[in-house]
Scaffold this active site. Structure first.
Site, mmCIF file in Angstrom:
data_model
loop_
_atom_site.group_PDB
_atom_site.id
_atom_site.type_symbol
_atom_site.label_atom_id
_atom_site.label_comp_id
_atom_site.label_asym_id
_atom_site.label_seq_id
_atom_site.Cartn_x
_atom_site.Cartn_y
_atom_site.Cartn_z
ATOM 1 N N SER A 90 135.659 -21.563 -42.038
ATOM 2 C CA SER A 90 135.766 -22.486 -43.182
ATOM 3 C C SER A 90 137.192 -23.024 -43.316
ATOM 4 C CB SER A 90 135.361 -21.774 -44.473
ATOM 5 O OG SER A 90 134.065 -21.232 -44.347
HETATM 6 C C1 LIG Z 1 130.664 -20.970 -42.691
HETATM 7 S S1 LIG Z 1 130.124 -19.662 -41.695
HETATM 8 C C2 LIG Z 1 131.034 -18.305 -42.350
HETATM 9 C C3 LIG Z 1 132.522 -18.379 -42.141
HETATM 10 C C4 LIG Z 1 133.160 -17.020 -42.007
HETATM 11 N N1 LIG Z 1 133.235 -16.302 -43.245
HETATM 12 C C5 LIG Z 1 134.500 -17.059 -41.305
HETATM 13 O O1 LIG Z 1 135.488 -16.562 -41.820
HETATM 14 O O2 LIG Z 1 134.544 -17.573 -40.187
HETATM 15 C C6 LIG Z 1 128.521 -19.316 -42.334
HETATM 16 C C7 LIG Z 1 127.814 -18.184 -41.630
HETATM 17 O O3 LIG Z 1 126.739 -17.772 -42.468
HETATM 18 C C8 LIG Z 1 125.728 -17.262 -41.635
HETATM 19 N N2 LIG Z 1 124.455 -17.204 -42.388
HETATM 20 C C9 LIG Z 1 123.562 -18.181 -42.649
HETATM 21 N N3 LIG Z 1 122.530 -17.719 -43.380
HETATM 22 C C10 LIG Z 1 122.777 -16.389 -43.585
HETATM 23 C C11 LIG Z 1 122.064 -15.347 -44.253
HETATM 24 N N4 LIG Z 1 120.898 -15.587 -44.857
HETATM 25 N N5 LIG Z 1 122.610 -14.107 -44.249
HETATM 26 C C12 LIG Z 1 123.792 -13.864 -43.614
HETATM 27 N N6 LIG Z 1 124.486 -14.807 -42.952
HETATM 28 C C13 LIG Z 1 123.999 -16.055 -42.939
HETATM 29 C C14 LIG Z 1 125.712 -18.223 -40.460
HETATM 30 O O4 LIG Z 1 125.118 -17.621 -39.339
HETATM 31 C C15 LIG Z 1 127.187 -18.549 -40.295
HETATM 32 O O5 LIG Z 1 127.770 -17.791 -39.280
#
Ligand SMILES: C[S@@+](CC[C@H](N)C(=O)[O-])C[C@H]1O[C@@H](n2cnc3c(N)ncnc32)[C@H](O)[C@@H]1O
Length: 381
Positions: free
Chosen positions: A81
């Protein structure tokens, strides 16, 4: 070289993010973001990826921008992000050394590493097993201690365990009751869908009631599973580029200069409170989109421009143009409430077998500690 780039990023974040604590600054100065992007990322413009050997790699890694690490069918499904947004969310989380933090959306692992650098013990969950694995490897390579990465749907949280804080780094339609129970009432910092965008909200239980307070505007990729289930209070999904028909002028400009991005997002949030059809419309050449009232057939409606002009089209153009003008008048008459002035109470919706708490009853006039003079650009995840 990397340490210098980090120092410059910290200076930029200090300027942009209200509530940046010395501990948060130290975390950004200490954690090497490039280690979490070792697999490269997609270029924002055009095709292709940026890899560690590329000469612009480090410069881009330390730009205040979201970096997409994985796409499926051309759609981003994982990223690191935007740093100023991460900083704003961590500041709102109010984390202290020794706290247990549940993170939903491990992604690259960088956010978890920042929390660990502030002394938190982190459990980070990602629904994509390959993403969770890469995050765990990166955390190991960066020498980060105190983070456990789990693969699975974050809806369940950490069954049978207790945490002090929950941070959600993927767009959700509401918060899981499990997170509220496991954190004994929050705080939970989460980007919750509202009028087609995902403003970051702090959710907590106060005097037996679950409440949500917006912190800043943001755009986030959408979570999979029950966290984004449809619910009765949902606004329409965002209108994709080309989905709206050609629109005609239907209301004159009212602000010169036009509203800045932050004030436009204030108006947008209020429009979402007051109108069920408020959402995001992608418009060519406009990076952060426009506030639109989308008609029931998604074949027209009205768009509100930052200068207050109203454009409308489709079968019900006149009705939606009228609604748009009424919203503008109401926002002005209410004293242009800021996004952070609102407080919502949560109601249970979503799938009956896996419900979510959704902020529904909004009232304005509140002051959060994170009053913003500036906000991160709403680019998000
Ligand atoms: C924007 S990224 C997160 C960024 C991360 N915190 C970082 O520091 O790089 C969003 C993540 O949420 C995960 N995601 C989507 N739906 C989810 C769910 N229901 N439970 C857990 N993770 C999920 C995706 O696979 C993705 O890797």
């Amino acid at each position: 070289m990397s340490a210098d780039a980090r120092a410059r990023l910290v200076a930029e974040l200090r300027e942009q993010v209200p509530g940046m604590s010395p501990a948060l600054e130290k975390a950004f100065a200490a954690v090497p973001r490039e280690v979490f992007l070792a697999g490269g990322f997609h270029r924002r413009e055009g095709r292709g990826r940026v890899a560690p050997g590329d000469k612009d790699f480090l410069g881009l890694v330390y730009t205040d921008d979201a970096l997409v690490t994985k796409k499926r069918g051309g759609v981003p499904v994982s990223s690191s992000s935007q740093p100023s947004l991460m900083a704003t969310m961590i500041a709102a989380l109010d984390v202290e050394p020794g706290m247990r933090v549940l993170e939903i959306g491990a992604g690259t692992g960088y956010n978890a590493a920042l929390l660990a650098a502030m002394g938190a013990e982190v459990v980070s969950i990602d629904v994509q097993a390959d993403v969770a694995h890469r995050a765990a490897v990166a955390l190991e390579q960066a020498g980060v201690r105190g983070v456990t990465v789990r693969a699975g749907d974050g809806y369940e949280g950490v069954r049978g365990e207790h945490v002090d804080r929950v941070i959600v780094t993927v767009g959700v339609a509401g918060v899981s009751p499990h997170w509220l129970a496991q954190s004994r009432g929050g705080p939970i910092v989460a980007p919750v869908r509202h009028a087609g965008t995902n403003p970051v909200m702090v959710v907590r239980t106060e005097a037996g009631e679950h409440v949500a307070e917006p912190v800043c505007s943001a755009g986030f990729m959408t979570a999979s599973g029950p966290l984004t289930a449809h619910h009765p209070w949902a606004h329409p999904d965002p209108a994709a580029r080309g989905e709206l028909p050609p629109l005609d002028p239907a209301g004159p400009p009212r602000w010169d200069p036009p509203l800045g991005l932050v004030a436009y997002r204030d108006l947008w949030f209020a429009a979402g409170v007051w109108h069920r059809r408020a959402t995001f419309a992608a418009v060519p050449g406009v990076p952060f989109g426009r506030l639109a009232l989308l008609d029931e057939h998604r074949s027209g409606g009205a768009v509100i421009e930052p200068d207050g002009r109203v454009l409308a089209g489709g079968e019900d153009a006149a009705r939606y143009a009228g609604d748009a003008v009424a919203l503008l008048n109401r926002w002005e008459a209410a004293g242009r409430p800021e996004l952070t002035a609102w407080q919502g109470t949560l109601s249970l919706g979503g799938e009956p077998a896996a419900p979510i708490f959704v902020p529904v009853d909004w009232s304005a006039g509140h002051q959060t500690p994170l009053r913003r003079s500036r906000q991160p650009r709403p680019s998000g995840s």
